[in-house]
Motif scaffolding. Structure first.
Motif, PDB file in Angstrom:
ATOM      1  N   ASP A  18       0.158   2.831   8.500  1.00  0.00           N
ATOM      2  CA  ASP A  18       1.207   3.493   7.702  1.00  0.00           C
ATOM      3  C   ASP A  18       0.514   4.393   6.689  1.00  0.00           C
ATOM      4  O   ASP A  18      -0.495   4.020   6.113  1.00  0.00           O
ATOM      5  CB  ASP A  18       2.080   2.432   6.989  1.00  0.00           C
ATOM      6  CG  ASP A  18       3.437   3.012   6.589  1.00  0.00           C
ATOM      7  OD1 ASP A  18       3.465   4.069   5.906  1.00  0.00           O
ATOM      8  OD2 ASP A  18       4.451   2.411   6.965  1.00  0.00           O
ATOM      9  N   ASP A  19       1.087   5.595   6.466  1.00  0.00           N
ATOM     10  CA  ASP A  19       0.433   6.522   5.532  1.00  0.00           C
ATOM     11  C   ASP A  19       0.743   6.155   4.085  1.00  0.00           C
ATOM     12  O   ASP A  19       0.050   6.588   3.174  1.00  0.00           O
ATOM     13  CB  ASP A  19       0.843   7.972   5.830  1.00  0.00           C
ATOM     14  CG  ASP A  19       2.344   8.171   5.751  1.00  0.00           C
ATOM     15  OD1 ASP A  19       3.081   7.302   6.306  1.00  0.00           O
ATOM     16  OD2 ASP A  19       2.786   9.158   5.158  1.00  0.00           O
ATOM     17  N   GLU A  20       1.772   5.323   3.870  1.00  0.00           N
ATOM     18  CA  GLU A  20       2.123   4.963   2.478  1.00  0.00           C
ATOM     19  C   GLU A  20       1.557   3.587   2.133  1.00  0.00           C
ATOM     20  O   GLU A  20       1.803   2.610   2.822  1.00  0.00           O
ATOM     21  CB  GLU A  20       3.636   4.994   2.297  1.00  0.00           C
ATOM     22  CG  GLU A  20       4.151   6.427   2.219  1.00  0.00           C
ATOM     23  CD  GLU A  20       5.651   6.468   2.010  1.00  0.00           C
ATOM     24  OE1 GLU A  20       6.150   5.693   1.177  1.00  0.00           O
ATOM     25  OE2 GLU A  20       6.296   7.266   2.709  1.00  0.00           O
ATOM     26  N   ASN A  23       3.854   0.473   1.657  1.00  0.00           N
ATOM     27  CA  ASN A  23       4.368  -0.059   2.935  1.00  0.00           C
ATOM     28  C   ASN A  23       3.349  -0.989   3.590  1.00  0.00           C
ATOM     29  O   ASN A  23       3.696  -2.043   4.121  1.00  0.00           O
ATOM     30  CB  ASN A  23       4.700   1.082   3.895  1.00  0.00           C
ATOM     31  CG  ASN A  23       6.032   1.748   3.552  1.00  0.00           C
ATOM     32  OD1 ASN A  23       6.825   1.175   2.791  1.00  0.00           O
ATOM     33  ND2 ASN A  23       6.260   2.942   4.094  1.00  0.00           N
ATOM     34  N   ARG A  24       2.067  -0.557   3.553  1.00  0.00           N
ATOM     35  CA  ARG A  24       1.005  -1.396   4.146  1.00  0.00           C
ATOM     36  C   ARG A  24       0.908  -2.714   3.394  1.00  0.00           C
ATOM     37  O   ARG A  24       0.830  -3.785   3.998  1.00  0.00           O
ATOM     38  CB  ARG A  24      -0.350  -0.657   4.083  1.00  0.00           C
ATOM     39  CG  ARG A  24      -0.409   0.631   4.886  1.00  0.00           C
ATOM     40  CD  ARG A  24      -1.836   1.087   5.130  1.00  0.00           C
ATOM     41  NE  ARG A  24      -2.589   1.378   3.908  1.00  0.00           N
ATOM     42  CZ  ARG A  24      -2.583   2.577   3.299  1.00  0.00           C
ATOM     43  NH1 ARG A  24      -1.872   3.577   3.789  1.00  0.00           N
ATOM     44  NH2 ARG A  24      -3.304   2.767   2.218  1.00  0.00           N
ATOM     45  N   THR A  40      -5.994  -2.478   8.215  1.00  0.00           N
ATOM     46  CA  THR A  40      -5.053  -1.408   7.888  1.00  0.00           C
ATOM     47  C   THR A  40      -5.673  -0.043   8.132  1.00  0.00           C
ATOM     48  O   THR A  40      -6.889   0.134   8.030  1.00  0.00           O
ATOM     49  CB  THR A  40      -4.612  -1.481   6.405  1.00  0.00           C
ATOM     50  OG1 THR A  40      -5.782  -1.435   5.584  1.00  0.00           O
ATOM     51  CG2 THR A  40      -3.827  -2.736   6.115  1.00  0.00           C
ATOM     52  N   SER A  42      -4.579   4.251   7.315  1.00  0.00           N
ATOM     53  CA  SER A  42      -3.638   5.065   6.550  1.00  0.00           C
ATOM     54  C   SER A  42      -3.257   6.350   7.295  1.00  0.00           C
ATOM     55  O   SER A  42      -2.517   7.171   6.768  1.00  0.00           O
ATOM     56  CB  SER A  42      -4.233   5.402   5.191  1.00  0.00           C
ATOM     57  OG  SER A  42      -5.449   6.079   5.374  1.00  0.00           O
ATOM     58  N   ASP A  62       3.745   2.906  12.106  1.00  0.00           N
ATOM     59  CA  ASP A  62       4.756   3.751  11.457  1.00  0.00           C
ATOM     60  C   ASP A  62       4.929   5.011  12.300  1.00  0.00           C
ATOM     61  O   ASP A  62       3.985   5.472  12.946  1.00  0.00           O
ATOM     62  CB  ASP A  62       4.239   4.108  10.044  1.00  0.00           C
ATOM     63  CG  ASP A  62       5.244   4.951   9.271  1.00  0.00           C
ATOM     64  OD1 ASP A  62       6.458   4.803   9.519  1.00  0.00           O
ATOM     65  OD2 ASP A  62       4.802   5.744   8.412  1.00  0.00           O
ATOM     66  N   MET A  65       4.396  10.019  10.082  1.00  0.00           N
ATOM     67  CA  MET A  65       3.134  10.167   9.343  1.00  0.00           C
ATOM     68  C   MET A  65       2.722  11.626   9.436  1.00  0.00           C
ATOM     69  O   MET A  65       2.958  12.279  10.459  1.00  0.00           O
ATOM     70  CB  MET A  65       2.043   9.282   9.961  1.00  0.00           C
ATOM     71  CG  MET A  65       2.291   7.782   9.818  1.00  0.00           C
ATOM     72  SD  MET A  65       0.871   6.812  10.371  1.00  0.00           S
ATOM     73  CE  MET A  65       0.951   7.070  12.138  1.00  0.00           C
ATOM     74  N   GLY A  70       3.465   8.630  14.843  1.00  0.00           N
ATOM     75  CA  GLY A  70       3.406   7.379  15.592  1.00  0.00           C
ATOM     76  C   GLY A  70       3.561   7.557  17.093  1.00  0.00           C
ATOM     77  O   GLY A  70       2.936   6.842  17.878  1.00  0.00           O
ATOM     78  N   THR A  92      10.016   1.632  11.836  1.00  0.00           N
ATOM     79  CA  THR A  92      10.608   2.924  11.529  1.00  0.00           C
ATOM     80  C   THR A  92      11.923   2.854  10.774  1.00  0.00           C
ATOM     81  O   THR A  92      12.707   1.920  10.945  1.00  0.00           O
ATOM     82  CB  THR A  92      10.818   3.725  12.843  1.00  0.00           C
ATOM     83  OG1 THR A  92      11.442   4.952  12.527  1.00  0.00           O
ATOM     84  CG2 THR A  92      11.676   2.956  13.811  1.00  0.00           C
ATOM     85  N   LYS A 114      12.957  -0.374   9.160  1.00  0.00           N
ATOM     86  CA  LYS A 114      12.704  -0.419   7.717  1.00  0.00           C
ATOM     87  C   LYS A 114      14.041  -0.416   6.997  1.00  0.00           C
ATOM     88  O   LYS A 114      14.948   0.316   7.450  1.00  0.00           O
ATOM     89  CB  LYS A 114      11.892   0.811   7.284  1.00  0.00           C
ATOM     90  CG  LYS A 114      10.425   0.768   7.670  1.00  0.00           C
ATOM     91  CD  LYS A 114       9.753   2.039   7.165  1.00  0.00           C
ATOM     92  CE  LYS A 114       8.306   2.104   7.649  1.00  0.00           C
ATOM     93  NZ  LYS A 114       7.673   3.371   7.274  1.00  0.00           N
TER      94      LYS A 114
END
Lengths: 379, 132
Positions: A18-20, A23-24, A40, A42, A62, A65, A70, A92, A114
């Motif tokens: 996940d880029d955020e 969230n990770r 993880t 990013s 995710d 991104m 994804g 998602t 999500k």
């Protein structure tokens, strides 16, 4: 079944992409108490690098991104043989049907919406990890079975040679009159025994060769080699067989035929398989021609044609002729077909030399089998 | 001229008998060992002119037997022809580099083996006496 003890001893490795950052972290907080080993990434790029370095047991991916999204990442993972079996769960906020369909098309196994519900996350991850480990066990059982089969075939083939040795010895002894003179009829019958021993021996050799091919133990030792020598040698070996069939072997080798970079024993073997095949399908009184020349379509190669004037191959089976165990249906010439491994071996040998093999055929006009070998460029 | 002596090291009794009939018919004296451990003893006792050696043997395979021959002053110079059911690839090279004069894969062709024996013994090839 994956038990709690299994998970503790060998926890499934889960990659969270996940880029955020938050969230990770959220997923980490939910999964850590379950005893999974968490990694993880990013970005899509980072995730693919980690998957390539050490494939995880499951990926939480995710969709939205920057850069690689994804869908792209899932597609990359699913299109590589080494990583295709890693389950991917897409995480998602996109809940529409089209997005989910696109994820499935990219190869994802499952979805999580999500904001992520903790119980749903843990159950989906557990189920997926269990399926994966079951699949892995099945795969390793299959691999073990296949290794056993190869070893078994190799062992059996070698063991078959021993009694065959004694049979051949005493047949030769009888034929040579070392146990007294034979009548004309006795001699004729012993010749039949001998011929069949040779067939059996050739089949054992083929079986061993295929086992070696399938286990990657067949080694080609390339060296500068003369095609003229190989063709002369192979034709001499096949003389008895061609004479018995009333077929003549003729060689037409270009005067400027260069040396090839190949394994001498293997070229001879390729030629013998093709000649044997050509003779088998040739009418009495016809000629089998072996032609060798520089390959006009690829200047780094030499091409050899083995041409017969037999019944040809019908177009609907020509594609299958190099397949393992393929045999021509209703071959009236011989009731005994052999193992159907000759052309398969031939193709594998030519391919190992980085050459190509193909066949052109007209029904009732004959077939031309052609193969290429790299030219020797050294001095 | 006395007959040339050949020691055959081979664990299969039928194959030993086959060798005996064939080699005797071509005027050789034959002696036998059925395993790796008795090969050296039989060789010392009979002092053969040539040894035919199988590779897959109980009590010391053919390569070990060749090592034992090499360690013996007299036996080190006796020519060895290896005849084995093992594959030519790899094994021929290994046998030749261990000092064997030739390698044959089972089942062999009598005329080829006889020619190799005659050649190794310095006899004219193809003129070995045949039975009447």
């Amino acid at each position: 079944m994956t038990t709690i003890a299994d998970i503790e001893a060998n926890p499934p490795r889960i990659l969270i992409v996940d880029d955020e950052r938050h969230n990770r972290q959220l997923l980490e907080i939910m999964l850590t108490p379950e005893g999974f080993a968490l990694l993880t990434a990013s970005s899509g790029e980072e995730a693919l690098a980690m998957v390539a370095a050490q494939p995880p047991d499951l990926i939480l991916l995710d969709i939205m991104m920057p850069g690689m999204d994804g869908y792209f990442v899932a597609n990359q993972i699913k299109s590589s043989e080494a990583t295709r079996d890693i389950p991917v769960i897409m995480v998602t906020a996109l809940n529409d049907r089209a997005s989910r369909l696109q994820g499935l098309e990219a190869g994802a196994e499952d979805f999580l919406s999500k904001p992520v519900d903790r119980a749903e996350l843990i159950n989906r991850v557990r189920n997926m990890a269990r399926l994966k480990s079951r699949g892995d066990r099945r795969y390793s059982a299959l691999a073990e079975q296949s290794a056993f089969k190869d070893e078994f075939l190799s062992h059996v083939s070698h063991e078959l040679r021993s009694p065959l040795t004694a049979i051949r010895q005493f047949t030769s002894i009888l034929l040579d009159g070392l146990a007294g003179e034979l009548t004309h009829e006795q001699r004729q019958y012993q010749q039949i025994v001998l011929k069949n021993i040779d067939q059996l021996q050739a089949m054992i050799d083929d079986l061993l060769e295929v086992t070696r091919l399938d286990t990657g133990r067949l080694i080609v030792e390339s060296e500068p080699a003369s095609l003229v020598e190989a063709v002369t040698d192979a034709a001499a070996t096949m003389r008895g067989c061609s004479e018995a069939a009333g077929v003549t072997i003729e060689a037409e080798l270009a005067a400027d035929l260069p040396l090839v970079l190949a394994d001498r024993i293997r070229i001879r073997q390729i030629l013998i398989i093709l000649l044997d095949n050509a003779i088998k399908f040739s009418p009495r009184g016809t000629v089998v021609t072996v032609r060798g020349r520089r390959f006009e379509r690829d200047p780094g190669f030499v091409v050899v044609d083995v041409i017969d004037r037999g019944c040809g191959i019908s177009p609907d089976v020509i594609e299958r002729i190099f397949e393992r165990l393929y045999q021509v249906e209703g071959d009236a010439r011989s009731s005994r077909k052999g193992l159907g491994l000759g052309l398969y071996i031939c193709k594998a040998l030519v391919t190992q030399h980085k050459g190509d093999i193909w066949v052109e055929s007209l029904p009732q006009a004959g077939s031309t089998f052609s193969f290429t070998l790299p030219m020797w460029s050294g001095g | 001229m006395s007959k040339k002596k050949i020691l055959v090291v081979e664990d299969d009794a039928d194959v030993r008998l086959g060798y005996h009939v064939l080699l005797r018919a071509h005027d050789y004296d034959t002696f036998f060992a059925a395993d790796g451990s008795s090969a050296v003893g039989e060789a010392r006792k009979h002092q053969p002119d040539l040894i035919i050696l199988d590779l897959g043997l109980p009590a010391g395979d053919g390569f070990i037997v060749m090592e034992r021959f090499k360690a013996n002053t007299y036996l080190a110079i006796v020519p060895v022809i290896v005849v084995s059911a093992r594959d030519i690839r790899g094994n021929r090279e290994r046998a030749l580099s261990a000092g064997a004069k030739a390698f044959f894969q089972k089942p062999w062709r009598d005329e080829e083996l006889l020619a190799s024996i005659a050649h190794t013994l310095g006899q004219p090839v193809g003129t070995a006496p045949r039975p009447a």
